[in-house]
Design an enzyme around this catalytic site. Structure first.
Site, PDB file in Angstrom:
ATOM      1  N   PRO A 184      48.431  48.505  53.022  1.00  0.00           N
ATOM      2  CA  PRO A 184      48.883  49.860  52.741  1.00  0.00           C
ATOM      3  C   PRO A 184      49.170  50.144  51.265  1.00  0.00           C
ATOM      4  O   PRO A 184      49.081  51.282  50.847  1.00  0.00           O
ATOM      5  CB  PRO A 184      50.169  49.977  53.570  1.00  0.00           C
ATOM      6  CG  PRO A 184      50.602  48.573  53.837  1.00  0.00           C
ATOM      7  CD  PRO A 184      49.353  47.768  53.874  1.00  0.00           C
ATOM      8  N   ASN A 185      49.488  49.123  50.494  1.00  0.00           N
ATOM      9  CA  ASN A 185      49.886  49.401  49.128  1.00  0.00           C
ATOM     10  C   ASN A 185      48.750  49.341  48.127  1.00  0.00           C
ATOM     11  O   ASN A 185      48.956  49.491  46.948  1.00  0.00           O
ATOM     12  CB  ASN A 185      50.958  48.415  48.682  1.00  0.00           C
ATOM     13  CG  ASN A 185      52.221  48.626  49.467  1.00  0.00           C
ATOM     14  OD1 ASN A 185      52.594  47.779  50.253  1.00  0.00           O
ATOM     15  ND2 ASN A 185      52.842  49.765  49.272  1.00  0.00           N
ATOM     16  N   HIS A 201      49.654  49.270  25.696  1.00  0.00           N
ATOM     17  CA  HIS A 201      49.256  49.411  27.098  1.00  0.00           C
ATOM     18  C   HIS A 201      48.151  50.440  27.236  1.00  0.00           C
ATOM     19  O   HIS A 201      48.298  51.570  26.767  1.00  0.00           O
ATOM     20  CB  HIS A 201      50.451  49.819  27.972  1.00  0.00           C
ATOM     21  CG  HIS A 201      50.118  49.821  29.430  1.00  0.00           C
ATOM     22  ND1 HIS A 201      50.386  50.877  30.265  1.00  0.00           N
ATOM     23  CD2 HIS A 201      49.498  48.888  30.200  1.00  0.00           C
ATOM     24  CE1 HIS A 201      49.963  50.583  31.498  1.00  0.00           C
ATOM     25  NE2 HIS A 201      49.425  49.389  31.479  1.00  0.00           N
ATOM     26  N   HIS A 202      47.042  50.025  27.828  1.00  0.00           N
ATOM     27  CA  HIS A 202      45.935  50.933  28.127  1.00  0.00           C
ATOM     28  C   HIS A 202      45.669  50.914  29.620  1.00  0.00           C
ATOM     29  O   HIS A 202      44.937  50.051  30.112  1.00  0.00           O
ATOM     30  CB  HIS A 202      44.649  50.484  27.414  1.00  0.00           C
ATOM     31  CG  HIS A 202      44.680  50.652  25.924  1.00  0.00           C
ATOM     32  ND1 HIS A 202      43.786  50.016  25.092  1.00  0.00           N
ATOM     33  CD2 HIS A 202      45.495  51.385  25.116  1.00  0.00           C
ATOM     34  CE1 HIS A 202      44.041  50.358  23.826  1.00  0.00           C
ATOM     35  NE2 HIS A 202      45.076  51.189  23.813  1.00  0.00           N
ATOM     36  N   GLU A 203      46.258  51.834  30.347  1.00  0.00           N
ATOM     37  CA  GLU A 203      45.900  51.994  31.761  1.00  0.00           C
ATOM     38  C   GLU A 203      44.689  52.919  31.786  1.00  0.00           C
ATOM     39  O   GLU A 203      44.768  54.057  31.331  1.00  0.00           O
ATOM     40  CB  GLU A 203      47.071  52.594  32.549  1.00  0.00           C
ATOM     41  CG  GLU A 203      46.734  52.986  33.981  1.00  0.00           C
ATOM     42  CD  GLU A 203      46.194  51.843  34.828  1.00  0.00           C
ATOM     43  OE1 GLU A 203      46.927  50.872  35.044  1.00  0.00           O
ATOM     44  OE2 GLU A 203      45.020  51.924  35.260  1.00  0.00           O
ATOM     45  N   HIS A 242      44.919  43.756  33.751  1.00  0.00           N
ATOM     46  CA  HIS A 242      45.354  43.913  35.144  1.00  0.00           C
ATOM     47  C   HIS A 242      44.211  44.558  35.935  1.00  0.00           C
ATOM     48  O   HIS A 242      43.334  45.189  35.349  1.00  0.00           O
ATOM     49  CB  HIS A 242      46.629  44.743  35.223  1.00  0.00           C
ATOM     50  CG  HIS A 242      47.843  43.910  34.971  1.00  0.00           C
ATOM     51  ND1 HIS A 242      48.930  43.909  35.799  1.00  0.00           N
ATOM     52  CD2 HIS A 242      48.112  42.996  33.998  1.00  0.00           C
ATOM     53  CE1 HIS A 242      49.831  43.052  35.344  1.00  0.00           C
ATOM     54  NE2 HIS A 242      49.367  42.492  34.245  1.00  0.00           N
ATOM     55  N   GLU A 243      44.233  44.357  37.250  1.00  0.00           N
ATOM     56  CA  GLU A 243      43.090  44.746  38.100  1.00  0.00           C
ATOM     57  C   GLU A 243      41.803  44.278  37.411  1.00  0.00           C
ATOM     58  O   GLU A 243      40.877  45.053  37.176  1.00  0.00           O
ATOM     59  CB  GLU A 243      43.059  46.265  38.344  1.00  0.00           C
ATOM     60  CG  GLU A 243      44.256  46.779  39.110  1.00  0.00           C
ATOM     61  CD  GLU A 243      45.510  46.916  38.239  1.00  0.00           C
ATOM     62  OE1 GLU A 243      46.576  46.427  38.666  1.00  0.00           O
ATOM     63  OE2 GLU A 243      45.416  47.477  37.149  1.00  0.00           O
ATOM     64  N   GLU A 276      45.991  39.637  35.541  1.00  0.00           N
ATOM     65  CA  GLU A 276      46.678  39.705  36.826  1.00  0.00           C
ATOM     66  C   GLU A 276      45.706  39.095  37.848  1.00  0.00           C
ATOM     67  O   GLU A 276      45.528  37.879  37.860  1.00  0.00           O
ATOM     68  CB  GLU A 276      47.032  41.159  37.124  1.00  0.00           C
ATOM     69  CG  GLU A 276      47.959  41.342  38.296  1.00  0.00           C
ATOM     70  CD  GLU A 276      48.119  42.812  38.647  1.00  0.00           C
ATOM     71  OE1 GLU A 276      49.237  43.192  39.013  1.00  0.00           O
ATOM     72  OE2 GLU A 276      47.138  43.571  38.601  1.00  0.00           O
ATOM     73  N   GLU A 319      55.142  42.909  41.094  1.00  0.00           N
ATOM     74  CA  GLU A 319      55.313  44.339  41.377  1.00  0.00           C
ATOM     75  C   GLU A 319      55.335  44.653  42.873  1.00  0.00           C
ATOM     76  O   GLU A 319      56.003  45.585  43.300  1.00  0.00           O
ATOM     77  CB  GLU A 319      54.202  45.132  40.685  1.00  0.00           C
ATOM     78  CG  GLU A 319      52.806  44.743  41.168  1.00  0.00           C
ATOM     79  CD  GLU A 319      51.686  45.289  40.280  1.00  0.00           C
ATOM     80  OE1 GLU A 319      51.866  45.307  39.055  1.00  0.00           O
ATOM     81  OE2 GLU A 319      50.642  45.686  40.821  1.00  0.00           O
TER      82      GLU A 319
HETATM   83  C1  NOJ Z   1      49.319  48.088  38.031  1.00  0.00           C
HETATM   84  C2  NOJ Z   1      49.677  46.954  37.153  1.00  0.00           C
HETATM   85  O1  NOJ Z   1      49.532  45.724  37.816  1.00  0.00           O
HETATM   86  C3  NOJ Z   1      51.088  47.150  36.690  1.00  0.00           C
HETATM   87  O2  NOJ Z   1      51.511  46.046  35.929  1.00  0.00           O
HETATM   88  C4  NOJ Z   1      51.172  48.425  35.898  1.00  0.00           C
HETATM   89  O3  NOJ Z   1      52.523  48.683  35.599  1.00  0.00           O
HETATM   90  C5  NOJ Z   1      50.639  49.611  36.689  1.00  0.00           C
HETATM   91  N1  NOJ Z   1      49.375  49.310  37.265  1.00  0.00           N
HETATM   92  C6  NOJ Z   1      50.469  50.823  35.805  1.00  0.00           C
HETATM   93  O4  NOJ Z   1      49.482  50.578  34.835  1.00  0.00           O
HETATM   94 CA    CA Z   2      48.176  45.350  39.959  1.00  0.00          CA
END
Ligand code: NOJ
Ligand code: CA
Length: 711
Positions: free
Chosen positions: A199-200, A417-419, A487-488, A506, A512
């Site tokens: 679900p998450n 941080h680059h999301e 991450h991802e 990650e 998290e």
């Molecule tokens: C998922 C990442 O694993 C987490 O570390 C991050 O805070 C969030 N995405 C937002 O980018």
């Molecule tokens: Ca993650």
């Protein structure tokens, strides 16, 4: 071309012996330097190549076939003859710029079998084995040839025919995310499909009953095996499809709906190495450097712009719902896709960043990650995510220059941080400028993120197209002297040897999940499993260090399912050259003073001279000792699953004739991951090489020791 150069060097170093043309289709075999692992390759009656692996007197992999299917081309499968073979032996040591140890020995015997189809097209394929004392790797090499140019691979069929119904620690063969709880089942009970209810997860795609790698197994005879791949470059990630009736696995590459195939390649090319680790002791799986050795040496020069470090971050507070990434305050991780009322609770404000900087500089933490500093977060989980993020524009309440200058004055390093919200094309458009922006502000490392379904649709996180994107990020950042924590991500396959700016990633169910998962979070057995599975592939940005284990003031229904001492132990158990102290600064304070257990986080190393796995059993417990580079100090971490354990630790790794002062952080007498997780004790001890200490680990507990030579 790089590959050619490497091969020539290799020829010079090892005096490759070509055994010449052979008419007979006999077995060719190659064994490990210690002779324990023997790999055979032969052709079946129909001319199809197969291999077998033996360890001492046991069959590890029984007759296993190899073939390729292509779009619009006949399969490369049978009707082969062996044109010639080559063998060689190699022994070198190389130094890691940062790592679990300084020096790595790369010692193997190899066999290259050159095959040709007995048809008019005479298509050619080589199979290259490298056999080490701790396992083997093999890959397919497609040499330049007149009748094979561009191929669309619809299937690589590499079989792994297991010789028993082993116990397996596995996660589903998801094409988009590795963030699953590990299952422990018999091979014949692997069911990745019905465990699809996650679900998450914002991205999940599990088309087959397959597992992701590294996948670790234990045979009835007590032998440990782990299957993975090394040097995943310009190819799709490999999952392993499970066949219960034959007890075998076959490679299943991640596909692309846009391509209508699994991967697109131009000949000549090599596939990644398919690897099998073999060990009699579970801990030897962790000590193995097989995947790294199968990658090319450093191609980007010194990475002295990156210093291994601990860091704090405006991060956990968003995950537990204290604050938000966006300035409007509408995005909440606990509700994930839905908005939340409540006005501005923006985490990344100038004032808050300064609070973290003050904490970091006071307690020996070098780095600060700030998430939610840039615009776009109000739309980051919307459907249309192209063009949403801007990697240079701060929110109005975050004074970028002021924070930068303040951090500098306090000797704290900012981590960018680059999301990308899984919109890599938007990222690729901006990356050049974004990296220049970082460098002009003295920022040398970046955490990237790829939350959500990949845009363009039809691509998956673990497919070739994204493998190439992640690679491009490494190449472009290396040019600008930037280190990357993804991450991802795509799974680690040892590429940090070639690109040591790939510092961590990650690629697992991180801390998290404890903050927002509705399934109870990570079970106490999570990290004792991760240490023998995901960690075999490389450094993990797990983000340990939660002290406020239950955080009931923020979320009653979530908690971390370990004790506080277990959290401390993770700084040693989980390897990464960057380790977060992830809890809020106020949670590290007790009665207005720093929490006594934080001393361990301040002291613990992040860059190691050597690593020894002292004890462990997959999924149950693990005890690791690591010696810090430069200081020579030792740190030991032990963690257990939900079971209490009396762990004896012998310190025979210490130097003869020396006395050491040690501090032990352990579970209190009544500690329990659920009932009493914050109960801990600190004890000072004197240690020598002859010392033996028995330490009780509570259910979900652990211990951490720092050891300094008495001068
Ligand atoms: C998922 C990442 O694993 C987490 O570390 C991050 O805070 C969030 N995405 C937002 O980018
Ligand atoms: Ca993650």
């Amino acid at each position: 071309m790089k590959i050619a150069t490497l091969q020539i060097t290799f020829l010079l170093c090892v005096a490759l012996a070509i055994t010449g043309c052979r008419e007979t289709q006999t077995d060719y075999s190659v064994s490990s330097p210690d002779g324990h692992i023997v790999v055979d390759l032969a052709l079946s009656n129909s001319g199809q190549p197969y291999y077998r692996v033996n360890y001492k007197d046991q069959t590890v992999i029984d007759t296993s076939f190899m073939s390729f299917d292509f779009k619009d081309l006949p399969s490369l499968k049978d009707n082969f003859k062996i044109v010639n073979t080559a063998t060689g032996t190699f022994d070198e040591s190389w130094d890691m710029p940062w790592g679990e140890q300084l020096s790595v020995r790369n010692n193997y015997n190899e066999l290259i079998v050159n095959l040709e189809e007995q048809s008019e097209a005479k298509r050619r394929l080589s199979i290259h084995f490298k056999v080490y004392d701790d396992g083997l790797g093999f890959r397919y090499e497609f040499p330049e040839q007149p009748n094979l140019n561009e191929v669309l691979i619809t299937d690589e069929n590499t079989q792994f025919n297991l010789n028993g119904d082993h116990k397996v620690w596995w996660i589903p063969g998801d094409w988009d995310i590795y963030e699953h709880v590990y299952n422990e089942t018999k091979f014949s009970e692997i069911d990745a499909i019905t465990k699809q209810n996650h679900p998450n997860l914002s991205a999940t795609y599990i088309p087959e009953n397959a597992v992701n790698t590294p996948v670790t197994m234990k045979t009835d005879e007590g032998l440990y095996l782990s299957f993975h791949e090394a040097d995943l470059t310009n190819y799709s990630g490999m999952t392993l499809k499970v066949d219960h009736s034959n007890l075998d696995m076959v490679s299943e590459l991640v596909g692309s709906e846009r391509l209508g195939a699994k991967a697109k390649l131009t000949v000549p090319f090599n596939t990644p190495w398919r690897t099998i680790q073999i060990a009699e002791r579970a801990g030897d799986l962790i000590e193995s450097k097989l995947a790294l050795n199968l990658n090319d040496p450093n191609e980007i020069g010194a990475v002295d712009y990156f210093t291994p470090m601990k860091y704090v971050g405006i991060w956990w507070e968003m995950h537990i719902g204290k604050s938000t990434w966006d300035m409007e305050g509408s995005q909440d991780m606990s509700t994930w896709m839905e908005g939340k009322e409540g006005g501005t609770r923006h985490g990344a404000t100038t004032e808050n960043a300064k609070k973290y900087i003050d904490f970091a500089s006071a307690y020996g933490i070098r780095g600060l990650l700030v998430e939610g500093w840039n615009t776009g977060w109000d739309k980051w989980i919307s459907n249309d995510r192209e063009g949403v993020f801007d990697f240079m524009t701060p929110y109005a309440d975050y004074d970028f220059d002021d924070v930068r200058d303040y951090a500098k004055s306090k000797n704290v390093e900012i981590i960018m941080h680059h999301e990308t919200s899984a919109a890599p094309l938007t990222y690729e458009k901006q990356m050049d400028q974004a990296y220049d922006f970082m460098k002009s502000n003295g920022i040398n490392s970046v955490k990237t993120g790829y939350v959500g379904k990949i845009i363009p649709r039809g691509e998956y996180h673990h497919g070739q197209w994204m493998v190439n994107h992640y690679h491009k990020v490494l190449v472009e950042t290396a040019k600008k002297k930037i280190a990357v924590n993804a991450h991802e991500p795509i799974k680690a396959t040892g590429k940090r040897r070639t690109y040591p700016n790939a510092i961590a990633r990650e690629g697992l169910r991180g801390q998290e999940f404890n903050a927002w998962a509705t399934d109870g979070g990570n079970p106490p057995s999570h990290l004792p499993t991760v240490a023998f599975t995901r960690m075999l592939s490389g450094p993990i940005d797990f983000t340990p260090g939660v002290f406020n284990i239950k955080f009931n003031e923020y979320k009653e229904s979530n908690q971390v399912n370990t004790t506080l001492a277990h959290q401390l132990a993770l700084y040693v158990v989980i390897y990464s050259p960057i380790q977060m102290a992830c809890d809020l600064p106020e949670h590290y304070m007790l009665d207005g003073k720093i929490h006594p257990a934080f001393q361990f986080i301040s002291d613990v190393g992040v860059d190691w001279q050597q690593t020894k796995v002292l004890d462990g059993e997959v999924g149950d417990f693990v005890v690791i000792a690591r010696q810090e580079r430069n200081t020579g100090d030792w740190f030991v971490g032990g963690i257990t699953d939900e079971n209490e354990r009396e762990q004896s630790v012998s310190f025979n790794f210490l130097e003869e004739g020396k006395t050491y002062d040690a501090t032990l952080y352990r579970d209190g007498a009544d500690a329990h991951w659920d009932n009493n997780p914050q109960d801990y004790d600190i004890e000072k001890m004197e240690l020598t090489k002859a010392s033996d200490v028995t330490i009780n680990m509570a259910p979900g507990g652990g211990f951490a020791i720092s050891i300094v030579e008495r001068k």
